[in-house]
Write an enzyme that holds these catalytic residues in place. Structure first.
Site, PDB file in Angstrom:
ATOM      1  N   ARG A   1       0.582 -29.652  44.096  1.00  0.00           N
ATOM      2  CA  ARG A   1      -0.538 -30.524  43.735  1.00  0.00           C
ATOM      3  C   ARG A   1      -0.403 -31.891  44.393  1.00  0.00           C
ATOM      4  O   ARG A   1      -1.395 -32.513  44.801  1.00  0.00           O
ATOM      5  CB  ARG A   1      -0.595 -30.666  42.211  1.00  0.00           C
ATOM      6  CG  ARG A   1      -1.809 -31.423  41.722  1.00  0.00           C
ATOM      7  CD  ARG A   1      -2.032 -31.223  40.238  1.00  0.00           C
ATOM      8  NE  ARG A   1      -3.245 -31.885  39.802  1.00  0.00           N
ATOM      9  CZ  ARG A   1      -3.269 -32.890  38.913  1.00  0.00           C
ATOM     10  NH1 ARG A   1      -2.142 -33.308  38.364  1.00  0.00           N
ATOM     11  NH2 ARG A   1      -4.408 -33.442  38.580  1.00  0.00           N
TER      12      ARG A   1
ATOM     13  N   HIS B   1      -3.237 -33.790  46.618  1.00  0.00           N
ATOM     14  CA  HIS B   1      -3.714 -35.134  46.301  1.00  0.00           C
ATOM     15  C   HIS B   1      -3.449 -36.116  47.426  1.00  0.00           C
ATOM     16  O   HIS B   1      -4.287 -36.960  47.747  1.00  0.00           O
ATOM     17  CB  HIS B   1      -3.075 -35.628  45.000  1.00  0.00           C
ATOM     18  CG  HIS B   1      -3.710 -35.027  43.790  1.00  0.00           C
ATOM     19  ND1 HIS B   1      -3.521 -35.525  42.520  1.00  0.00           N
ATOM     20  CD2 HIS B   1      -4.533 -33.964  43.646  1.00  0.00           C
ATOM     21  CE1 HIS B   1      -4.213 -34.792  41.653  1.00  0.00           C
ATOM     22  NE2 HIS B   1      -4.818 -33.840  42.308  1.00  0.00           N
ATOM     23  N   ASP B   2      -2.270 -36.002  48.032  1.00  0.00           N
ATOM     24  CA  ASP B   2      -1.951 -36.928  49.117  1.00  0.00           C
ATOM     25  C   ASP B   2      -2.955 -36.754  50.251  1.00  0.00           C
ATOM     26  O   ASP B   2      -3.558 -37.728  50.715  1.00  0.00           O
ATOM     27  CB  ASP B   2      -0.524 -36.676  49.621  1.00  0.00           C
ATOM     28  CG  ASP B   2      -0.104 -37.708  50.655  1.00  0.00           C
ATOM     29  OD1 ASP B   2      -0.461 -38.900  50.484  1.00  0.00           O
ATOM     30  OD2 ASP B   2       0.573 -37.347  51.636  1.00  0.00           O
TER      31      ASP B   2
ATOM     32  N   GLY C   1      -5.782 -38.962  53.337  1.00  0.00           N
ATOM     33  CA  GLY C   1      -5.061 -38.394  54.473  1.00  0.00           C
ATOM     34  C   GLY C   1      -3.610 -38.166  54.117  1.00  0.00           C
ATOM     35  O   GLY C   1      -3.055 -38.871  53.271  1.00  0.00           O
TER      36      GLY C   1
ATOM     37  N   ASN D   1      -3.204 -38.482  37.454  1.00  0.00           N
ATOM     38  CA  ASN D   1      -1.789 -38.811  37.642  1.00  0.00           C
ATOM     39  C   ASN D   1      -0.948 -37.561  37.836  1.00  0.00           C
ATOM     40  O   ASN D   1      -1.340 -36.465  37.499  1.00  0.00           O
ATOM     41  CB  ASN D   1      -1.282 -39.596  36.419  1.00  0.00           C
ATOM     42  CG  ASN D   1      -0.272 -40.642  36.807  1.00  0.00           C
ATOM     43  OD1 ASN D   1       0.340 -40.574  37.861  1.00  0.00           O
ATOM     44  ND2 ASN D   1      -0.075 -41.613  35.930  1.00  0.00           N
TER      45      ASN D   1
ATOM     46  N   HIS E   1      -4.458 -22.703  41.622  1.00  0.00           N
ATOM     47  CA  HIS E   1      -4.404 -22.712  40.153  1.00  0.00           C
ATOM     48  C   HIS E   1      -3.896 -21.383  39.587  1.00  0.00           C
ATOM     49  O   HIS E   1      -3.979 -21.145  38.400  1.00  0.00           O
ATOM     50  CB  HIS E   1      -5.778 -23.058  39.570  1.00  0.00           C
ATOM     51  CG  HIS E   1      -6.157 -24.497  39.777  1.00  0.00           C
ATOM     52  ND1 HIS E   1      -7.391 -25.012  39.464  1.00  0.00           N
ATOM     53  CD2 HIS E   1      -5.437 -25.552  40.253  1.00  0.00           C
ATOM     54  CE1 HIS E   1      -7.421 -26.303  39.763  1.00  0.00           C
ATOM     55  NE2 HIS E   1      -6.256 -26.654  40.245  1.00  0.00           N
TER      56      HIS E   1
HETATM   57  C1  HEM Z   1     -11.256 -27.713  43.495  1.00  0.00           C
HETATM   58  C2  HEM Z   1     -11.057 -28.771  42.769  1.00  0.00           C
HETATM   59  C3  HEM Z   1      -9.847 -29.000  41.897  1.00  0.00           C
HETATM   60  C4  HEM Z   1      -9.882 -29.521  40.656  1.00  0.00           C
HETATM   61  C5  HEM Z   1     -11.107 -29.980  39.910  1.00  0.00           C
HETATM   62  C6  HEM Z   1      -8.524 -29.550  40.170  1.00  0.00           C
HETATM   63  C7  HEM Z   1      -8.142 -30.044  38.946  1.00  0.00           C
HETATM   64  C8  HEM Z   1      -6.897 -29.914  38.386  1.00  0.00           C
HETATM   65  C9  HEM Z   1      -6.529 -30.364  37.063  1.00  0.00           C
HETATM   66  C10 HEM Z   1      -7.438 -31.095  36.094  1.00  0.00           C
HETATM   67  C11 HEM Z   1      -5.242 -29.997  36.846  1.00  0.00           C
HETATM   68  C12 HEM Z   1      -4.419 -30.238  35.589  1.00  0.00           C
HETATM   69  C13 HEM Z   1      -3.603 -31.491  35.724  1.00  0.00           C
HETATM   70  C14 HEM Z   1      -2.880 -31.852  34.439  1.00  0.00           C
HETATM   71  O1  HEM Z   1      -3.533 -31.960  33.408  1.00  0.00           O
HETATM   72  O2  HEM Z   1      -1.657 -32.021  34.453  1.00  0.00           O
HETATM   73  C15 HEM Z   1      -4.792 -29.326  38.045  1.00  0.00           C
HETATM   74  C16 HEM Z   1      -3.544 -28.806  38.226  1.00  0.00           C
HETATM   75  C17 HEM Z   1      -3.091 -28.270  39.413  1.00  0.00           C
HETATM   76  N1  HEM Z   1      -3.771 -28.227  40.604  1.00  0.00           N
HETATM   77 FE1  HEM Z   1      -5.753 -28.570  40.854  1.00  0.00          FE
HETATM   78  N2  HEM Z   1      -7.698 -29.048  41.119  1.00  0.00           N
HETATM   79  C18 HEM Z   1      -8.449 -28.699  42.207  1.00  0.00           C
HETATM   80  C19 HEM Z   1      -7.980 -28.195  43.398  1.00  0.00           C
HETATM   81  C20 HEM Z   1      -6.647 -27.979  43.673  1.00  0.00           C
HETATM   82  C21 HEM Z   1      -6.121 -27.665  44.979  1.00  0.00           C
HETATM   83  C22 HEM Z   1      -6.947 -27.585  46.263  1.00  0.00           C
HETATM   84  C23 HEM Z   1      -4.779 -27.497  44.845  1.00  0.00           C
HETATM   85  C24 HEM Z   1      -3.738 -27.191  45.881  1.00  0.00           C
HETATM   86  C25 HEM Z   1      -3.957 -26.604  47.035  1.00  0.00           C
HETATM   87  C26 HEM Z   1      -4.477 -27.670  43.443  1.00  0.00           C
HETATM   88  C27 HEM Z   1      -3.252 -27.504  42.874  1.00  0.00           C
HETATM   89  C28 HEM Z   1      -2.963 -27.674  41.539  1.00  0.00           C
HETATM   90  C29 HEM Z   1      -1.704 -27.285  40.931  1.00  0.00           C
HETATM   91  C30 HEM Z   1      -0.549 -26.577  41.619  1.00  0.00           C
HETATM   92  C31 HEM Z   1      -1.778 -27.671  39.595  1.00  0.00           C
HETATM   93  C32 HEM Z   1      -0.691 -27.521  38.514  1.00  0.00           C
HETATM   94  C33 HEM Z   1       0.145 -28.760  38.469  1.00  0.00           C
HETATM   95  C34 HEM Z   1       1.319 -28.670  37.497  1.00  0.00           C
HETATM   96  O3  HEM Z   1       1.650 -27.600  37.009  1.00  0.00           O
HETATM   97  O4  HEM Z   1       1.936 -29.714  37.253  1.00  0.00           O
HETATM   98  N3  HEM Z   1      -5.622 -27.993  42.776  1.00  0.00           N
HETATM   99  N4  HEM Z   1      -5.812 -29.298  38.961  1.00  0.00           N
HETATM  100  C1  LIG Z   2      -2.424 -36.720  28.665  1.00  0.00           C
HETATM  101  O1  LIG Z   2      -1.261 -36.630  29.460  1.00  0.00           O
HETATM  102  C2  LIG Z   2      -1.449 -36.943  30.839  1.00  0.00           C
HETATM  103  C3  LIG Z   2      -0.152 -36.747  31.570  1.00  0.00           C
HETATM  104  O2  LIG Z   2       0.923 -37.328  30.919  1.00  0.00           O
HETATM  105  C4  LIG Z   2      -1.937 -38.380  30.986  1.00  0.00           C
HETATM  106  O3  LIG Z   2      -2.197 -38.672  32.319  1.00  0.00           O
HETATM  107  C5  LIG Z   2      -3.195 -38.557  30.161  1.00  0.00           C
HETATM  108  O4  LIG Z   2      -3.589 -39.909  30.210  1.00  0.00           O
HETATM  109  C6  LIG Z   2      -2.969 -38.122  28.715  1.00  0.00           C
HETATM  110  N1  LIG Z   2      -4.222 -38.205  27.974  1.00  0.00           N
HETATM  111  C7  LIG Z   2      -4.321 -38.641  26.731  1.00  0.00           C
HETATM  112  C8  LIG Z   2      -5.699 -38.613  26.120  1.00  0.00           C
HETATM  113  O5  LIG Z   2      -3.370 -39.049  26.107  1.00  0.00           O
HETATM  114  C1  LIG Z   3       1.139 -42.505  36.068  1.00  0.00           C
HETATM  115  O1  LIG Z   3       2.454 -41.970  36.124  1.00  0.00           O
HETATM  116  C2  LIG Z   3       3.461 -42.935  36.228  1.00  0.00           C
HETATM  117  C3  LIG Z   3       4.752 -42.193  36.363  1.00  0.00           C
HETATM  118  O2  LIG Z   3       4.911 -41.259  35.357  1.00  0.00           O
HETATM  119  C4  LIG Z   3       3.427 -43.829  34.979  1.00  0.00           C
HETATM  120  O3  LIG Z   3       4.411 -44.825  35.082  1.00  0.00           O
HETATM  121  C5  LIG Z   3       2.055 -44.485  34.874  1.00  0.00           C
HETATM  122  O4  LIG Z   3       1.976 -45.237  33.696  1.00  0.00           O
HETATM  123  C6  LIG Z   3       0.969 -43.414  34.867  1.00  0.00           C
HETATM  124  N1  LIG Z   3      -0.329 -44.059  34.899  1.00  0.00           N
HETATM  125  C7  LIG Z   3      -1.340 -43.682  34.116  1.00  0.00           C
HETATM  126  C8  LIG Z   3      -2.582 -44.470  34.256  1.00  0.00           C
HETATM  127  O5  LIG Z   3      -1.263 -42.753  33.331  1.00  0.00           O
END
Ligand code: HEM
Ligand SMILES: *[C@@H]1O[C@H](CO)[C@@H](O)[C@H](O)[C@H]1NC(C)=O
Ligand SMILES: *[C@@H]1O[C@H](CO)[C@@H](O)[C@H](O)[C@H]1NC(C)=O
Ligand SMILES: *[C@@H]1O[C@H](CO)[C@@H](O)[C@H](O)[C@H]1NC(C)=O
Ligand SMILES: *[C@@H]1O[C@H](CO)[C@@H](O)[C@H](O)[C@H]1NC(C)=O
Length: 321
Positions: A64, A68-69, A74, A96, A193
């Protein structure tokens, strides 16, 4: 006369195409470090494996991070920069990432600096680490070019361009096209995903939308399970693909077809005939999924890269030199 003009135009076009290709191909290439730091890719892979032994989910963070990067501004490792007194960095934007991924990159950078000081960019470390993560989970081992250089700015505002879980097909398509990717790229990259977790706050609002129907509808049992896991106000985590959490397979697309897609942004891939057809193809053809995912990752890894004399090779991935 007309023939002459046509010939001139042809020449201009060919030169232009060569120049535009040459600029990218000449500097970002597979095996970039084979001469300057032959152990670089091996060290990165070792560290990724080590981290995955400690936490089997961290490869999803690294994947992920790469998305994002590249997508935000870029592939220039701007996502790794810490905020400073006068600048709020991408990593502190609302979208984040977890701390753990950043620490893995730090460890890799430290080892690389010890063997090849000032050679391997942080942007390339992210790209190789994403590749190694996918391979670790049994996914396709795609080729990754090296030679990206690190950017010198990171702005929280750039992260606001990232897609969000409540966006529909037309919004996502527009967004990806604005970044030089296609709708098909979006569909295949969303296959990421198939691994990873999500926090409830990314999608919980969607669970209480009683009007959702059509493609947005979620399997009722699955929705009930998620509501239980994500009561209002909570911020637990859920596994995005409970069937094979740590396997980089095409299960994501099968889940979509059985209405087990977690986000609106996932389920919306079924909202037109054309996109649904692609989902069905990936769900039924694992080889095709792997091949297309590899191609799309290669393309993602070339987004707005800095090469040659642009940017720098950071000594510490969290700060500009
Ligand atoms: C198409 C639009 C996309 C949306 C709207 C989206 C949105 C999200 C969201 C909301 C999460 C959950 C983050 C969290 O709550 O911690 C997530 C997780 C993730 N996304 Fe996406 N994403 C998209 C595309 C992608 C793409 C293109 C990749 C990589 C090629 C990707 C890789 C991942 C991975 C691997 C996770 C799991 C991260 C973890 O387990 O910590 N996503 N994504
Ligand atoms: C939920 O956790 C994520 C990741 O720690 C954080 O970015 C987010 O702000 C949190 N949301 C709430 C509503 O606490
Ligand atoms: C984003 O993640 C960093 C590292 O965990 C944390 O220090 C920072 O407070 C987070 N920012 C937000 C807006 O959740
Ligand atoms: C912070 O501000 C100073 C003075 O304007 C500037 O030279 C420096 O580049 C800024 N730092 C960042 C990270 O933007
Ligand atoms: C997608 O969302 C946008 C913004 O909410 C809306 O204007 C548009 O009508 C939606 N498109 C579809 C096909 O639902």
């Amino acid at each position: 006369m007309g023939f002459q003009i046509e010939k001139i135009w042809m020449t201009i076009m060919v030169v232009a195409i060569c120049l535009s290709n040459g600029r990218i191909e000449a500097q970002v290439k597979v095996g970039f470090y084979s001469g300057s730091c032959p152990t670089a890719e091996l060290i990165i892979q070792e560290e990724v494996e080590k981290a995955l032994t400690g936490d089997p989910g961290v490869g999803a963070d690294l994947l992920r991070m790469f998305f994002h990067d590249c997508f935000a501004s870029g592939c220039d490792a701007s996502i790794l920069l810490d905020s400073t007194a006068n600048n709020t960095a991408e990593k502190d934007a609302k979208v984040n990432l977890t701390l753990e991924g950043f620490e893995i990159i730090d460890n890799i950078k430290e080892r690389l600096e010890a063997v090849c000081k000032g050679v391997v960019s942080c942007a390339d470390i992210i790209a190789f680490a994403a590749r190694d993560s996918v391979a670790h989970y049994g996914g396709v081992h795609f080729k990754v070019a090296g030679g990206r250089r690190d950017g010198r700015v990171s702005r929280a505002a750039d992260a606001s361009i990232l897609p969000s879980a409540d966006q529909n097909l037309s919004q996502l398509t527009k967004l990806f096209i604005s970044r030089g990717l296609s709708q098909s790229d979006m569909i295949i990259l969303s296959g990421a995903h198939t691994i990873g977790i999500s926090h409830c706050d990314a999608f919980a609002g969607q669970l209480y939308d009683v009007h959702a129907d059509g493609y947005e509808a979620m399997d009722e049992k699955y929705a009930a399970h998620l509501r239980q896991r994500c009561p209002p106000g909570s911020n637990n985590t859920v596994v995005m693909n409970p069937h094979s959490q740590f396997v980089f397979d095409n299960r994501y697309y099968k889940n979509l077809l059985s209405r087990h897609g977690l986000f609106v942004s996932d389920r919306t891939l079924l909202s037109t005939h054309g996109t649904e057809t692609q989902v069905r193809r990936y769900a039924s053809n694992y080889k095709r999924f792997q091949r297309k995912f590899a191609d799309a990752m290669f393309k993602l890894g070339k987004m707005d890269v800095l090469t040659g004399a642009d940017g720098e090779i950071r000594a510490n991935c969290r700060a500009i030199n």
